[in-house]
Write a protein that holds these residues in place. Structure first.
Motif, PDB file in Angstrom:
ATOM      1  N   LYS A   6       0.797  -1.231   0.000  1.00 43.83           N
ATOM      2  CA  LYS A   6       0.000   0.000   0.000  1.00 43.83           C
ATOM      3  C   LYS A   6       0.826   1.277   0.000  1.00 43.83           C
ATOM      4  CE  LYS A   6      -3.584  -2.541   0.008  1.00 43.83           C
ATOM      5  NZ  LYS A   6      -3.955  -3.030  -1.273  1.00 43.83           N
ATOM      6  N   ALA A   7       2.079   1.226   0.424  1.00 40.17           N
ATOM      7  CA  ALA A   7       2.901   2.435   0.477  1.00 40.17           C
ATOM      8  C   ALA A   7       3.784   2.546  -0.762  1.00 40.17           C
ATOM      9  CB  ALA A   7       3.769   2.417   1.726  1.00 40.17           C
ATOM     10  N   PRO A   8       3.755   3.676  -1.453  1.00 34.95           N
ATOM     11  CA  PRO A   8       4.633   3.868  -2.617  1.00 34.95           C
ATOM     12  C   PRO A   8       6.069   4.176  -2.167  1.00 34.95           C
ATOM     13  CG  PRO A   8       3.371   5.851  -2.225  1.00 34.95           C
ATOM     14  CD  PRO A   8       2.872   4.819  -1.237  1.00 34.95           C
ATOM     15  N   ASN A   9       7.004   4.074  -3.112  1.00 33.31           N
ATOM     16  CA  ASN A   9       8.383   4.466  -2.805  1.00 33.31           C
ATOM     17  C   ASN A   9       8.495   5.991  -2.850  1.00 33.31           C
ATOM     18  OD1 ASN A   9       8.630   5.226  -5.508  1.00 33.31           O
ATOM     19  ND2 ASN A   9       9.883   3.483  -6.079  1.00 33.31           N
ATOM     20  N   ALA A  10       9.709   6.510  -2.734  1.00 37.99           N
ATOM     21  CA  ALA A  10       9.917   7.961  -2.696  1.00 37.99           C
ATOM     22  C   ALA A  10       9.490   8.664  -3.979  1.00 37.99           C
ATOM     23  CB  ALA A  10      11.389   8.257  -2.402  1.00 37.99           C
ATOM     24  N   PHE A  11       9.363   7.913  -5.082  1.00 45.21           N
ATOM     25  CA  PHE A  11       8.948   8.496  -6.356  1.00 45.21           C
ATOM     26  C   PHE A  11       7.449   8.338  -6.600  1.00 45.21           C
ATOM     27  CE2 PHE A  11      13.363   7.098  -6.830  1.00 45.21           C
ATOM     28  CZ  PHE A  11      13.952   8.326  -7.098  1.00 45.21           C
ATOM     29  N   HIS A  32       4.699   2.039  -7.038  1.00 45.11           N
ATOM     30  CA  HIS A  32       4.400   0.852  -6.236  1.00 45.11           C
ATOM     31  C   HIS A  32       5.053  -0.402  -6.802  1.00 45.11           C
ATOM     32  CE1 HIS A  32       1.113   2.567  -3.757  1.00 45.11           C
ATOM     33  NE2 HIS A  32       0.978   3.378  -4.804  1.00 45.11           N
ATOM     34  N   ASP A  33       5.458  -1.302  -5.935  1.00 36.50           N
ATOM     35  CA  ASP A  33       5.818  -2.686  -6.287  1.00 36.50           C
ATOM     36  C   ASP A  33       6.917  -2.811  -7.346  1.00 36.50           C
ATOM     37  OD1 ASP A  33       3.719  -3.218  -4.564  1.00 36.50           O
ATOM     38  OD2 ASP A  33       2.293  -3.583  -6.166  1.00 36.50           O
ATOM     39  N   LEU A  34       7.953  -1.993  -7.261  1.00 35.26           N
ATOM     40  CA  LEU A  34       8.996  -2.045  -8.278  1.00 35.26           C
ATOM     41  C   LEU A  34      10.148  -2.978  -7.935  1.00 35.26           C
ATOM     42  CD1 LEU A  34       9.259   1.646  -9.425  1.00 35.26           C
ATOM     43  CD2 LEU A  34       8.208  -0.274 -10.588  1.00 35.26           C
TER      44      LEU A  34
END
Length: 110
Positions: free
Chosen positions: A5-10, A13-15
């Motif tokens: 549910k949490a995106p990265n700094a950019f 999601h899910d990279l």
């Protein structure tokens, strides 16, 4: 929204952690002698001409040079699941933990 549910700094999601991702660059032990930092392919054997020349790109894709892979996979410890991690494989090898990411260029805005 992605599985996590949490995106990265950019904001993505899910990279990380799915599969190691193929990169076009042939393997180098380090980046200390890299000739440029603009994202162009670094291949000393062919004078680094791959960014714009389709015939040269075909040549690189058909070569047997080991290629960089990045990002870890589900089969590794979590520390390996980051873009800074890199390894190499031979282009002829097949594996369930190595793949590629499909992407498209963002449209230009004026």
């Amino acid at each position: 929204m992605g599985y996590f549910k949490a995106p990265n700094a950019f904001g993505l999601h899910d990279l990380h952690g799915n599969v190691w991702e193929w990169c076009l660059d042939p393997w180098h032990e380090s980046y200390t002698e890299r000739p440029h930092a603009d994202g162009a392919v670094w291949d000393e054997e062919n004078e680094n001409y791959y960014q714009n020349d389709l015939d040269s790109l075909r040549s690189l894709l058909s070569s047997e040079q080991n290629r960089v892979i990045r990002g870890g996979s589900w089969d590794y410890v979590p520390w390996y699941c980051r873009a800074a991690i890199r390894d190499y494989v031979n282009p002829g090898d097949r594996s369930s933990i190595v793949g590629f990411r499909v992407l498209c260029e963002r449209p230009r805005t004026l």
